[in-house]
Structure formats: structure tokens, C-alpha cells
Design an enzyme around this catalytic site. Structure first.
Site, short mmCIF file in Angstrom:
data_model
loop_
_atom_site.label_atom_id
_atom_site.label_comp_id
_atom_site.label_asym_id
_atom_site.label_seq_id
_atom_site.Cartn_x
_atom_site.Cartn_y
_atom_site.Cartn_z
CD GLU A 34 20.28 17.93 23.11
OE1 GLU A 34 20.55 17.03 22.27
OE2 GLU A 34 21.05 18.96 22.97
CD GLU A 93 26.41 13.54 18.94
OE1 GLU A 93 25.78 13.60 19.82
OE2 GLU A 93 27.33 14.30 18.54
#
Length: 541
Positions: free
Chosen positions: A258, A267
């Protein structure tokens, strides 16, 4: 081979074809069976070599001062360096070992690095291994950002937030269990495993073995969760470390992860997902998810624009405790507009059909994620004041049995990602049918996010428009790392009597092809009266 490190006996054992010491006086390698045993029962992690029968004295190797090198597919040499307390000089010794097959050789090297890593870190971390002191991750991410990132994901409350996102977790569960044929009897690597929930799903789907790689302290919680589900956990190995650094004993048939952040790429975990593909996935392996799409459309939201602009009113005070704050008003105003807005919004705020940009996880190169450049072109469905660009994403699990989508689109069930909007400090005005062009340019930075450069322009409209030219243009620079979390539900905009609820395409059951990925026509086109609908909505605003 015995159980993994951390069990009561704290041992791990391998059968050898032969073992011999490297020294000027050593004889030829013995053809008698031998055993290599990793253990820490004496308080020191050691590798002990026993020749059969067991009564023959063992050769002990201190893992702290040892290195293991391959001499061939089934032969390796273990070299030890250090100082003997009873001698003034340093010494070097070595042991040559031969395995029964290449698979057992790889497993032994994997175990050696696991145990050695525990010595370096000074504690017992079952199944964890790190090969390099500094990795590619360290070279491109600043330490303070990485520290906060792993601290965040090492906490159970944040894992709970993701687990309770039932759109996210339920879609992963369905995508895995509906594609059992992809998982049954296969080796799986879970990239950034977190709590280990995806690893457990993979085993439920019949995976032969799962390597759950997690760099944060959540790895310890994952071990507890997996140990508490023994019928599934016996086929899962938790590996503590970054995917850029760890070594695994075998290749993966499937990668599951994920890796999505806000706007898909925040991120920068997609890069780690791609690195895992290059390092561990077999040539014909699968990735769950397989592709991602970033969707974009211009929007009009007067409420939001006024809300952001009003934040800077504080800096217009001319007598704040005798101080004139006005010199900082301009900087504060631009500062608030440099924050992307993360919330859920009403899809009727969109003024043109969306377009999308595809990232194929099976093909994209890591370096291609450092800069993402997306040309923008829309045809406005209505006359409105455009306040910026709305963005969301979806990902496809391209299973052999079922293709399943996970979407974060406006109007769809809300996820913990919500949607994202880039708001212009200078809106532009458009008429129905007018062309809106621009560019969305994203540059990765070492705080694990992106700097966003957005430009939107409206071309000339009406008489003389065929001559071309830009009538209006507006641009902004935003930091994806520093969003404005506006976690309100979509505004309840009143409907005109003849207005129908906005229709969104359902991606859940779409069969996708390579042509579909390239054609924006896959998205729903506006209804003929959509311009009148949004005009009515704007009048109500």
C-alpha cells in the site's frame, strides 16, 4: 532447518555436505556430513560448525567479527577477523562450507545476515536483516524526515486509522481473495508491511510464503499479530528493514503493498515499491496494485477561496500592540495559498470533465518518479470563476481472475486520503466551451514529498478567438508535504428543480486494457445540461 530466531532454543541449524578450516596446515575438506548452527545461548551470537558425529569438537565463529562470501553456487567461505586477548597480534581465520544445493546456500546466507544484523543492533530482532550501512533511500531522503516518517507509521493509532478505512482495507481484501489463483503456492513480498494485514490476506489466499518487510518499529507489532494467528503466521516471515537494504532468500512471484500517499505520490513510497520490483520480483511476477492514475479537473469553490484568503486578515492589523503587521500580509497571503487543501468536496464543483495521468508500476523507472510533468487541457462545461485544480487518484489490482479498482474520487465513498485541491491566489474566469490549458509539474524533494508548480490559462473567447492568444493566466507553487487538512464533509449545495445528482463513473467493475489507460474518454462526459446546472449552483453560492 529449525525455527526462526527468537524461539526458546534460540538456534537455527543447516545441514552441510562438508566443512574445512582455511589454514596452512589444514587438510582437505572432509566428505563427512556436517552441521552449521546459529545460536546465542551463551549470550554471544555465534555460528558453530559440527562434524558428525556430534562428539567431535565444534568450530565457533563470532558473528560480530565475521563476513560470509560466496565461492560458487553451493560453496562459501566465512572469514573472521579480530584480536585475541592472549596475543598482541591480530589474526584472520576462515571456514569453507559446502551445501547440498543452491537453495540451501541462499537460505544460509540469508540467516547469516539476519543473525549478524542482530549483533550490530545489539538486540534480538527475529527475521530482520540489513546489508548496507547506507542505502539509496538514505542518499535521497533527509534523516529528520525519515525519522519522523518511521516514527509515525510505528504507532498503532495510525495503523488503526488506515485499517478502519474500510474502502481501503476492504478493497485490498477483495482484490487478494478474489484472485486466489495468483497467490496459491506463490512467494509474496509485502513491501512496507505495517501491521502485517496484507501479508495475512495473502496467506488466506493460499500464498506459499510471505516476507513482510517493514522498516519502522511496527515490525514488532506485526510479529505479535502474526504470532497470534498461528494458522496463518507460520507462513509469514517479518523482515525488519528498508526494502532498499534487506536481502531475501528467494525471489517473489507477487509484490503486494500500500504505497499510495496523498495525490498518489506523497511520501515517495512508490519509489520503494519500484525498487522492490527490480530487486525481488520474478520476470513474470505480478504487482498488487498494478497501475495508478492521477485525475485532475478545474474547480470553482468561492467558499474555499474566501476561507483561505481570510486566514491572512490577521496580518492586516496596523496597531497590534502598537505594531503594524501589514508588511507581512502579502507573504502570509501567499503562504496560505502554498498549502494544498486536503478534504472531501462535492463533485459538482468541477467545471470540466477530468483527465488522468497513468503510472504503470510494472514499467515505470524509479528515476521517472523524481519529476512528473503533466500537460493540462480542459473544455469548460460552464461559465464560472476557476479557483484551481482538483486532484484524486485510483489504483488497479490487475488480477488474473478479477480486476478491481480502489478509487478516491469525489462523490465516491470517502477514504483516509480524501481528495486534494491546489488553489490559485488569482482565480481565472471562463465561459462555457472555453479552453483551459496549463501544466502540473511536480518535483520530488528530500523531505519525502513534492513541490508542485501549477499554471492554468484561459484562451481568448468570442470574436477574434481564432487568432489565438492567452486572455488570462494564473500560477502557484505548493508544497505537498505541508497540506491544509480541511476535514469537513462536502458542502450541501442546493439543487435546482431540474437538476439531477452528479453522475460519477464507477471504476470498481471496469475491465481495463492498454488502450483504456491512454484514452481520457474512459471518464464520464458531462450531460448536455451540465452547464446550466453549474450556473444555477454558482448563483446559489
Amino acid at each position: 532447518m529449525e525455527g526462526p530466531i527468537g524461539q526458546k532454543q534460540q538456534q537455527q541449524e543447516f545441514a552441510l555436505v562438508s566443512v574445512s578450516e582455511l589454514s596452512s596446515s589444514s587438510s582437505a575438506s572432509s566428505s563427512e556430513p556436517a552441521v552449521a548452527r546459529f545460536c546465542s545461548d551463551s549470550g554471544v551470537a555465534e555460528l558453530r560448525f559440527h562434524k558428525e558425529p556430534e562428539s567431535i569438537a565444534a568450530k565457533n565463529v563470532n558473528l560480530r567479527i565475521s563476513q560470509l562470501f560466496k565461492l560458487g553456487p553451493v560453496r562459501s567461505v566465512c572469514i573472521s577477523e579480530g584480536s585475541d586477548a592472549s596475543k598482541e597480534t591480530s589474526y584472520t581465520s576462515g571456514v569453507t562450507v559446502e551445501f547440498r544445493n543452491e537453495e540451501e546456500s541462499r537460505a544460509f546466507h540469508f540467516a547469516f545476515e539476519q543473525w549478524k544484523n542482530e549483533v550490530i543492533q545489539g538486540n534480538q530482532l527475529p527475521n530482520g536483516t540489513v546489508l548496507d550501512a547506507r542505502s539509496k533511500f538514505d542518499d535521497k531522503i533527509e534523516p529528520s524526515s525519515a525519522k519522523m516518517y518511521f516514527h509515525y507509521y510505528g504507532q498503532l493509532l495510525h495503523q488503526q486509522n488506515m485499517l478502519q478505512d474500510y474502502v481501503r482495507t476492504g478493497t485490498y481484501y477483495a482484490a487478494v481473495l478474489e484472485n486466489r489463483s495468483d497467490f496459491t503456492g506463490r512467494v509474496v513480498v509485502d513491501v512496507g508491511a505495517g501491521s502485517g494485514i496484507l501479508s495475512l490476506f495473502a496467506v488466506q489466499a493460499g500464498a506459499k510464503h510471505v516476507y513482510a518487510v517493514e522498516a519502522s518499529e511496527m515490525a514488532e507489532y506485526a510479529r505479535k499479530l502474526i504470532a497470534g494467528n498461528p494458522s496463518l503466521g507460520q507462513r509469514i516471515t517479518v523482515v525488519k528493514g528498508k526494502i532498499e537494504e534487506v536481502e531475501l532468500p528467494e525471489k517473489a512471484d507477487i509484490l503486494i503493498s500500500e504505497p499510495m500517499g496523498t495525490l498518489l505520490v506523497n511520501e515517495r513510497m512508490l519509489e520503494s515499491y519500484v525498487i522492490a520490483r527490480d530487486r525481488f520480483l520474478t520476470p513474470n511476477g505480478k504487482m498488487f496494485p498494478t497501475i495508478g492514475r492521477m485525475h485532475m479537473a478545474p474547480f470553482s469553490d468561492e467558499y474555499l477561496f474566501i476561507e483561505i484568503a481570510n486566514k491572512a486578515l490577521f496580518w492586516q492589523q496596523r496597531n497590534y500592540y502598537g505594531v503594524d503587521l501589514k508588511p507581512l500580509h502579502g507573504s502570509a497571503f501567499q503562504g496560505y495559498f502554498s498549502q494544498p487543501v486536503v478534504d472531501a468536496f462535492d463533485p459538482r464543483l468541477l467545471v470540466a470533465p477530468p483527465i488522468f495521468h497513468v503510472i504503470d508500476f510494472m514499467k515505470v523507472k524509479e528515476e521517472e518518479l523524481y519529476e512528473i510533468d503533466i500537460p493540462l487541457r480542459f473544455i469548460s462545461s460552464v461559465g464560472a470563476r476557476v479557483h484551481g485544480l482538483a486532484c484524486w487518484f485510483d489504483v488497479l489490482f490487475d488480477g488474473s481472475t478479477v480486476q478491481r479498482w480502489l478509487t478516491t474520487a469525489p462523490g465516491a465513498p470517502t477514504t483516509h486520503w480524501y481528495q486534494l485541491r491546489c488553489v490559485l491566489s488569482q482565480p481565472i474566469y471562463v465561459m462555457a466551451g472555453q479552453e483551459i490549458t496549463g501544466r502540473l509539474h511536480m518535483t520530488a524533494h528530500n523531505a519525502q514529498s513534492y513541490t508542485i508548480y501549477l499554471t492554468l490559462s484561459a484562451k481568448m473567447w468570442g470574436p477574434g478567438a481564432e487568432q489565438g492568444g492567452i486572455l488570462q493566466a494564473s500560477s502557484c507553487k505548493l508544497d505537498l508535504k505541508e497540506p491544509y487538512y480541511r476535514m469537513s464533509q462536502p458542502q450541501a449545495y442546493p439543487l435546482a428543480q431540474d437538476q439531477q445528482p452528479h453522475q460519477l463513473i464507477s471504476t470498481q467493475d471496469i475491465q481495463i486494457s492498454s488502450q483504456d489507460l491512454e484514452e481520457p474518454e474512459l471518464m464520464q462526459q458531462p450531460s448536455p445540461n451540465s452547464g446550466a446546472q453549474l450556473n444555477s449552483m454558482m448563483e446559489n453560492i
